[in-house]
Write a protein that holds these residues in place. Structure first.
Motif, PDB file in Angstrom:
ATOM      1  N   PHE A 489      11.877  -3.551   1.052  1.00 26.12           N
ATOM      2  CA  PHE A 489      11.084  -2.329   0.947  1.00 26.12           C
ATOM      3  C   PHE A 489       9.597  -2.592   1.127  1.00 26.12           C
ATOM      4  CE2 PHE A 489      14.707  -0.927  -1.918  1.00 26.12           C
ATOM      5  CZ  PHE A 489      15.282  -0.129  -0.945  1.00 26.12           C
ATOM      6  N   VAL A 490       8.932  -1.621   1.719  1.00 24.15           N
ATOM      7  CA  VAL A 490       7.466  -1.568   1.749  1.00 24.15           C
ATOM      8  C   VAL A 490       7.063  -0.603   0.639  1.00 24.15           C
ATOM      9  CG1 VAL A 490       5.415  -0.970   3.092  1.00 24.15           C
ATOM     10  CG2 VAL A 490       7.413  -1.997   4.223  1.00 24.15           C
ATOM     11  N   LEU A 491       6.330  -1.093  -0.352  1.00 17.17           N
ATOM     12  CA  LEU A 491       6.022  -0.309  -1.549  1.00 17.17           C
ATOM     13  C   LEU A 491       4.565   0.095  -1.598  1.00 17.17           C
ATOM     14  CD1 LEU A 491       8.022  -2.450  -4.144  1.00 17.17           C
ATOM     15  CD2 LEU A 491       8.813  -0.451  -2.855  1.00 17.17           C
ATOM     16  N   SER A 492       4.311   1.220  -2.215  1.00 15.71           N
ATOM     17  CA  SER A 492       2.946   1.735  -2.333  1.00 15.71           C
ATOM     18  C   SER A 492       2.106   0.860  -3.257  1.00 15.71           C
ATOM     19  CB  SER A 492       2.969   3.161  -2.881  1.00 15.71           C
ATOM     20  OG  SER A 492       1.667   3.577  -3.242  1.00 15.71           O
ATOM     21  N   THR A 493       0.863   0.640  -2.867  1.00 16.33           N
ATOM     22  CA  THR A 493      -0.090  -0.080  -3.726  1.00 16.33           C
ATOM     23  C   THR A 493      -1.079   0.882  -4.369  1.00 16.33           C
ATOM     24  OG1 THR A 493      -1.536  -0.482  -1.824  1.00 16.33           O
ATOM     25  CG2 THR A 493       0.092  -2.186  -2.356  1.00 16.33           C
ATOM     26  N   VAL A 538      13.585   9.622  -0.304  1.00 16.82           N
ATOM     27  CA  VAL A 538      14.011   8.258   0.009  1.00 16.82           C
ATOM     28  C   VAL A 538      12.771   7.439   0.375  1.00 16.82           C
ATOM     29  CG1 VAL A 538      15.396   6.813   1.539  1.00 16.82           C
ATOM     30  CG2 VAL A 538      16.271   9.051   0.799  1.00 16.82           C
ATOM     31  N   PHE A 539      11.976   7.967   1.300  1.00 16.41           N
ATOM     32  CA  PHE A 539      10.696   7.354   1.680  1.00 16.41           C
ATOM     33  C   PHE A 539       9.584   8.352   1.413  1.00 16.41           C
ATOM     34  CE2 PHE A 539      13.741   5.444   4.827  1.00 16.41           C
ATOM     35  CZ  PHE A 539      13.733   4.157   4.296  1.00 16.41           C
ATOM     36  N   ALA A 540       8.457   7.861   0.923  1.00 17.09           N
ATOM     37  CA  ALA A 540       7.302   8.733   0.679  1.00 17.09           C
ATOM     38  C   ALA A 540       6.965   9.495   1.953  1.00 17.09           C
ATOM     39  CB  ALA A 540       6.111   7.896   0.228  1.00 17.09           C
ATOM     40  N   ASN A 541       6.763  10.796   1.797  1.00 23.64           N
ATOM     41  CA  ASN A 541       6.534  11.654   2.955  1.00 23.64           C
ATOM     42  C   ASN A 541       5.097  12.174   2.946  1.00 23.64           C
ATOM     43  OD1 ASN A 541       6.941  13.187   5.223  1.00 23.64           O
ATOM     44  ND2 ASN A 541       8.118  14.802   4.197  1.00 23.64           N
ATOM     45  N   HIS A 545       3.146   9.155  -5.001  1.00 16.50           N
ATOM     46  CA  HIS A 545       2.908   9.721  -6.334  1.00 16.50           C
ATOM     47  C   HIS A 545       3.011   8.698  -7.452  1.00 16.50           C
ATOM     48  CE1 HIS A 545       2.937  13.701  -4.522  1.00 16.50           C
ATOM     49  NE2 HIS A 545       4.058  13.360  -3.889  1.00 16.50           N
ATOM     50  N   CYS A 546       3.268   7.442  -7.109  1.00 14.81           N
ATOM     51  CA  CYS A 546       3.276   6.386  -8.120  1.00 14.81           C
ATOM     52  C   CYS A 546       3.133   5.034  -7.442  1.00 14.81           C
ATOM     53  CB  CYS A 546       4.553   6.420  -8.967  1.00 14.81           C
ATOM     54  SG  CYS A 546       6.052   6.027  -8.035  1.00 14.81           S
ATOM     55  N   TYR A 547       2.622   4.079  -8.187  1.00 19.90           N
ATOM     56  CA  TYR A 547       2.524   2.705  -7.688  1.00 19.90           C
ATOM     57  C   TYR A 547       3.943   2.165  -7.532  1.00 19.90           C
ATOM     58  CZ  TYR A 547       0.898  -2.149  -7.326  1.00 19.90           C
ATOM     59  OH  TYR A 547       0.639  -3.420  -6.883  1.00 19.90           O
ATOM     60  N   GLY A 548       4.237   1.547  -6.374  1.00 19.82           N
ATOM     61  CA  GLY A 548       5.561   0.997  -6.148  1.00 19.82           C
ATOM     62  C   GLY A 548       6.539   1.970  -5.520  1.00 19.82           C
ATOM     63  N   GLN A 549       6.083   3.187  -5.161  1.00 16.24           N
ATOM     64  CA  GLN A 549       6.979   4.130  -4.491  1.00 16.24           C
ATOM     65  C   GLN A 549       7.363   3.582  -3.125  1.00 16.24           C
ATOM     66  OE1 GLN A 549       5.467   8.127  -4.333  1.00 16.24           O
ATOM     67  NE2 GLN A 549       7.185   8.905  -3.127  1.00 16.24           N
ATOM     68  N   GLU A 572      -2.523   2.439   5.231  1.00 16.52           N
ATOM     69  CA  GLU A 572      -3.871   2.886   4.860  1.00 16.52           C
ATOM     70  C   GLU A 572      -3.756   4.191   4.094  1.00 16.52           C
ATOM     71  OE1 GLU A 572      -6.379   3.056   8.277  1.00 16.52           O
ATOM     72  OE2 GLU A 572      -6.088   0.920   8.791  1.00 16.52           O
ATOM     73  N   TYR A 573      -4.626   4.352   3.101  1.00 19.34           N
ATOM     74  CA  TYR A 573      -4.539   5.491   2.193  1.00 19.34           C
ATOM     75  C   TYR A 573      -5.867   6.237   2.122  1.00 19.34           C
ATOM     76  CZ  TYR A 573      -0.686   2.607   0.282  1.00 19.34           C
ATOM     77  OH  TYR A 573       0.422   1.840   0.115  1.00 19.34           O
TER      78      TYR A 573
END
Length: 625
Positions: A489-493, A538-541, A545-549, A572-573
């Motif tokens: 998985f690629v997770l949100s930072t 399933v994947f952030a769209n 909304h959270c770290y690790g999404q 990039e965010y």
């Protein structure tokens, strides 16, 4: 792991003690069974095996287990059902599986596309490798670099394993010290020092005793079996258990290089030059450490404070090495070292200076406490937090050292017996693990009770035997299928942000990486998920909304490659406002959970009662029927 730890203990001691048993399991963590029943079973191998109730045992008092009643028992198995333990017949590694010992004696090189691993067998070869690759990491137990590579994803292109170089495994003794090669394991150091402590005068072994006391709390036995002291010194962790001891003692180190030959350096003032850095040059190799024998007027003590007793890193640790003027309690010289109070192990030279020439008494402790607070202030933003607690520990650990040394001076007649109040003396004690004392009693069922009737019987867990024997099949035991891929998985930072760019091109360029998936590869309906309301993705769209999404997933030929590729996906965010982390902020910005409260209803209760032919009502009162 628990079974293998006990197996290793029995291979090394046919009849271990309870202390040996406790130490053997320092590095084993059990989150389900608990330690009591595990130790209850394994203590049957020990010298002290007896009822855990000790002199309160029912049988000692001539009664049946359970206070005389004949309906309880404390045996979970019958010994006659098991083969007796015979140390001469235990299984060993099958010698026939070793086709040749040649590779154990040869220099080896292993190469991959990113890393080269060397295993030299001669010191000259090792020094040449360090000259050619000054930034190479030396690996002995892999207890530090292994963590960095696996969890921090560090990459070291050149690794050198010197465990076959005789000079790094040397142990020898001179008139004034004991020398250990830098690659000698911590357990081998511990065993040798314990042996010499029993054979030598107590006045000469105070540094040795301090060392073995600290090694007991150094990680777990499994780590100490492979880790070496040289690695601990060169890693230079600011919370190392041994570096404060070695720094306070000012031990002498032997280092060597291809160009400069051998030289000696001392741990102490100026040895550590920064976070995980010291005065040993990159092209040099640490060969060994000299442990000095102490003098009758020298005392060395060390203490460690951690969150738990065993297998834990220190919050703060300390070591005190003090020399007194012969036959007095007047300080001749002193070194006080602390870990956990700076980016390196630090000494307190100003405090040491004010102590020289002063009598070792309570008045000096008051001055030292004030001086240590000034000399080691610890910045409020220091990593690790607990600033006030760590500052307090500096004074507390020195006070424990004062009490421990004072008691020895009192015992030697140098200080009067009442120099330290009786109520304070125990403050200098180290923690002693109490001997395991436990017992499990259960109901004894009738002999004619059917085998299929479980009531009252101590039942073995359905999977216990398979797990204990290693026969249980887990996910990683399943054979690899042809064409099988691994998903990473690629997770949100970020905790709350808008995704502005998602680029997997660098990851997809790696050989063996097959695909990258994200919300763009699914329809809006396919991407929705949830147990009742499909209100998650399933994947952030577009937003996270959270770290690790989960943002995306890489499919690759193996686990290592997939995880490496996932880290190469560029995300990039754009931070979203407002940032809400408290209830008050949520109220201020009217951030409420939508559509609350929610109701799940099925049928019409009121209508059902109205149409029922009969309605039965009852009421009860507290204490009523």
């Amino acid at each position: 792991g628990i079974v293998m730890s006990m197996y290793a203990l029995l291979r090394n001691a046919a009849k271990p003690s309870m202390r040996d048993l406790e130490v053997a399991f320092q590095g084993n963590l059990c989150r389900c069974t608990g330690y009591r029943p595990i130790l209850e079973g394994y203590k049957t191998f020990t010298k002290e095996f007896a009822c855990g109730m000790g002199d309160k045992c029912c049988r000692v008092k001539g009664k049946e287990c359970g206070g005389g009643a004949n309906n309880t028992d404390d045996k979970l198995f019958k010994r006659s059902e098991f083969q007796p333990f015979d140390p001469s017949q235990e299984p060993i590694f099958p010698p026939e599986l070793q086709l040749t010992a040649a590779y154990d004696e040869e220099s080896l090189v292993f190469r991959s596309d990113r890393v080269t691993w060397y295993r030299p067998t001669r010191l000259e070869e090792l020094l040449q490798l360090k000259a050619d690759h000054p930034q190479a990491k030396l690996i002995v137990g892999n207890t530090e670099v292994g963590v960095e590579v696996k969890f921090k994803h560090f990459l070291y292109p050149v690794l050198i394993n010197p465990v076959k170089v005789p000079e790094l495994l040397e142990v020898c003794e001179t008139e004034d010290s004991i020398y250990f090669g830098a690659a000698v394991s911590l357990m081998d150091i511990d065993a040798y020092l314990r042996k010499r402590i029993e054979e030598m005068p107590e006045t000469q072994t105070r540094l040795f005793q301090c060392t073995v006391d600290m090694l007991h709390y150094f990680a777990g036995k499994q780590i100490r079996n492979v880790a070496c002291l040289g690695g601990n010194i060169m890693t230079g962790s600011p919370i190392s258990d041994m570096n404060p001891v070695l720094t306070a003692a000012g031990v002498r180190l032997e280092v060597a290089s291809r160009a400069g030959g051998r030289r000696s350096v001392h741990m102490g003032t100026g040895f550590f030059t920064g976070y995980r850095r010291n005065i040993i040059e990159a092209h040099e190799t640490l060969l060994g450490i000299h442990f000095q024998k102490t003098t009758p007027d020298q005392h060395v003590v060390a203490f460690k404070q951690a969150r738990r007793r065993d297998d834990d890193i220190a919050i703060v640790n300390s070591a005190v090495n003090v020399n007194f003027k012969p036959g007095t309690n007047v300080v001749k010289s002193i070194a006080i070292a602390f870990g956990g109070m700076a980016p390196t192990t630090v000494l307190a030279p100003n405090t040491s200076k004010l102590m020289v020439g002063q009598p070792w008494n309570h008045a000096l402790v008051e001055r030292v406490a004030e001086s240590l607070c000034q000399e080691l202030p610890l910045d409020a933003s220091a990593p690790g937090g607990m600033i006030a607690y760590r500052r307090a520990l500096v004074v507390s650990l020195f006070f424990k050292s004062y009490l421990a040394i004072s008691r020895k001076l009192c015992d030697a007649g140098i200080m009067p017996p009442d120099a330290v109040p009786q109520r304070d003396l125990s403050g200098g004690d180290k923690f002693h693990t109490p001997t395991l004392r436990s017992s499990q009693l259960f109901e004894r069922v009738a002999s004619n009770q059917a085998n299929h009737d479980p009531i009252g019987k101590p039942k073995v867990h359905a999977s216990a035997l398979k797990q204990a024997t290693g026969e249980a099949i887990y996910t990683d035991d399943i054979p690899r299928m042809d064409g099988e891929l691994y998903l990473a998985f690629v997770l949100s930072t970020k905790a709350h942000a808008k995704i502005t760019k998602l680029d997997a091109s660098e990851a997809l360029a790696l050989e063996g990486v097959e695909a990258f998936f994200s919300a763009q590869d699914l329809t809006e309906h396919q991407n929705e998920v949830g147990p009742v309301f499909h209100d998650e993705y399933v994947f952030a769209n577009g937003e996270v909304h959270c770290y690790g999404q989960i943002i995306g997933a890489i499919a690759a030929a193996n686990q290592t490659l997939a995880q490496r590729a996932a880290r190469l996906v560029r995300v990039e965010y754009s931070e979203l406002q407002p940032v809400i982390v408290t209830i008050e902020q949520a109220i201020e910005h009217k951030s409420y959970f939508p559509d609350y409260p929610r109701f799940l209803t099925k049928g019409d209760v009121e209508k059902a009662f109205a149409e029922a032919d009969h309605v039965y009502e009852s009421s009860c009162r507290m204490g009523g029927q």
